[in-house]
Motif scaffolding. Sequence first.
Motif, mmCIF file in Angstrom:
data_model
loop_
_atom_site.group_PDB
_atom_site.id
_atom_site.type_symbol
_atom_site.label_atom_id
_atom_site.label_comp_id
_atom_site.label_asym_id
_atom_site.label_seq_id
_atom_site.Cartn_x
_atom_site.Cartn_y
_atom_site.Cartn_z
ATOM 1 N N TRP A 10 0.846 -1.198 0.000
ATOM 2 C CA TRP A 10 0.000 0.000 0.000
ATOM 3 C C TRP A 10 0.875 1.239 0.000
ATOM 4 C CZ3 TRP A 10 -4.353 -1.921 -1.335
ATOM 5 C CH2 TRP A 10 -4.735 -3.177 -0.864
ATOM 6 N N GLU A 12 2.377 4.960 -0.410
ATOM 7 C CA GLU A 12 1.840 6.277 -0.081
ATOM 8 C C GLU A 12 1.111 6.898 -1.279
ATOM 9 O OE1 GLU A 12 5.085 8.911 0.692
ATOM 10 O OE2 GLU A 12 3.881 10.049 2.126
ATOM 11 N N GLN A 13 -0.053 7.489 -1.024
ATOM 12 C CA GLN A 13 -0.809 8.149 -2.091
ATOM 13 C C GLN A 13 -0.761 9.656 -1.867
ATOM 14 O OE1 GLN A 13 -4.476 6.153 -1.165
ATOM 15 N NE2 GLN A 13 -4.285 4.778 -2.914
ATOM 16 N N SER A 15 -1.713 12.042 -4.043
ATOM 17 C CA SER A 15 -2.661 12.864 -4.794
ATOM 18 C C SER A 15 -3.937 12.068 -5.069
ATOM 19 C CB SER A 15 -2.043 13.303 -6.130
ATOM 20 O OG SER A 15 -1.750 12.178 -6.933
ATOM 21 N N HIS A 16 -4.958 12.776 -5.454
ATOM 22 C CA HIS A 16 -6.209 12.134 -5.830
ATOM 23 C C HIS A 16 -5.982 11.229 -7.037
ATOM 24 C CE1 HIS A 16 -10.399 11.428 -6.333
ATOM 25 N NE2 HIS A 16 -10.459 12.045 -7.499
ATOM 26 N N ALA A 18 -3.272 9.627 -7.751
ATOM 27 C CA ALA A 18 -2.611 8.399 -7.285
ATOM 28 C C ALA A 18 -3.645 7.403 -6.763
ATOM 29 C CB ALA A 18 -1.594 8.740 -6.201
ATOM 30 N N GLU A 19 -4.655 7.911 -6.036
ATOM 31 C CA GLU A 19 -5.700 7.015 -5.527
ATOM 32 C C GLU A 19 -6.430 6.349 -6.688
ATOM 33 O OE1 GLU A 19 -8.183 9.403 -2.993
ATOM 34 O OE2 GLU A 19 -6.423 10.063 -1.856
ATOM 35 N N ASP A 22 -4.381 3.644 -8.261
ATOM 36 C CA ASP A 22 -4.380 2.443 -7.435
ATOM 37 C C ASP A 22 -5.681 1.660 -7.602
ATOM 38 O OD1 ASP A 22 -1.945 3.274 -6.702
ATOM 39 O OD2 ASP A 22 -2.386 3.621 -4.590
ATOM 40 N N SER A 152 5.012 8.507 -5.436
ATOM 41 C CA SER A 152 3.849 8.715 -4.562
ATOM 42 C C SER A 152 2.726 9.430 -5.281
ATOM 43 C CB SER A 152 4.228 9.531 -3.333
ATOM 44 O OG SER A 152 5.563 9.380 -3.030
ATOM 45 N N ARG A 154 2.297 8.815 -8.601
ATOM 46 C CA ARG A 154 2.015 7.905 -9.724
ATOM 47 C C ARG A 154 2.148 8.613 -11.073
ATOM 48 N NH1 ARG A 154 1.757 5.999 -5.299
ATOM 49 N NH2 ARG A 154 0.124 4.683 -4.422
#
Length: 325
Positions: A10, A12-13, A15-16, A18-19, A22, A152, A154
């Motif tokens: 998991w 680190e995210q 930014s939005h 990046a979420e 994922d 982080s 992406r």
Amino acid sequence: MSLDRFVSLWPEQGSHYAEQVDWLVIGFTGMMALFVVPVFVFLWIFVFRYRRGRAALRDHRPDGSLKVEITWMLLPFIGALVLFVYSARLFFEARTPPADALEIQVTAKQWMWKFQHHGGQREINTLHVPAERAVKLTMISEDVIHSLFLPSLRVKQDVLPGRYTQMWFQAERPGTYDLYCAEYCGTDHAAMGARLVVLSPSDYQRWLEGAGDAPSLAAQGEALFRQFGCSGCHAVASVTRAPPLQGLYGRSVALADGSRVVADDAYLRDSILLPQKQVVAGYAPVMPTYTHVMDEEAVARLVAYIRSLADTPPDPSPPHTEDPQ
Ligand code: HEC
Ligand SMILES: [Cu+2]
């Protein structure tokens, strides 16, 4: 340094975006599991139930079922389509920086990252940006191909010699993130790392003020414009006929070969370094090349200066009048 830095389920995210990336990976992995797991489960069940020597009922084998066949084609098709639409949306988002993004110029070379801010602040191997604000990087390399990678967030984009590439992101939370070169670029490639320091908007403002009071990027470009003798030809009253640069940025330019091109950052850069590549219609190809005279950072400042003239109306006549600004 913990193992977590290298292998993390998991990560680190930051930014939005990046979420969302994922979720795409999780969705894809989930769908693959949905196909693969039943196949192997039934494979093992049948291997045991029907193995040689086992008393199992082997009659009444079905010889086809349209319903089953349509189902196993339709469900994966719909699943793949959903993932396709979702990832295409992400793809377009990643390639469409918002118009009001904060612009930062990046120059890569063996083996370091150089950053120039709009206000003229310069940094090496550390990049300060504000949180909750779109940041657009315009990048170029002075030697080989590099690649700027912010795990982080992406986002990753090749940094090429001779051509601007762009990338944007919006970090949501203040913090320090890793920045890597992701394209093998020689001996010290592995050491070509930097830090992305995300500050709250107010801290960022404070940082800008504390980072020295260099003139803005455009003002530095204006100084170069005089120093390199550009104004000798491009000034309104010059003897050599050269196109005025006021109002040029963003406009469509007619070229001598009959084609048209929009005057963007890349066009301005090429006009300075490779003037013979795209000659403006109606002018003699007399502009000298500046390829071995100035580096990419200087070119970026000149581009910033010419961009700052975008709002100045193109007004070549009458000569000898000073620009009101
Ligand atoms: C010897 C005169 C001369 C000098 C010096 C010169 N230029 Fe030019 N420049 C020209 C001419 C003539 C053209 C139009 C023909 C062409 O496109 O090559 C031009 C075209 C351009 C264009 C494209 C303009 C358009 O309307 O599309 C840009 C941008 C530019 N020059 C920037 C610069 C910069 C920046 C410098 C200094 C580093 C510079 N020039 C130095 C003569 C000059
Ligand atoms: Cu590199």
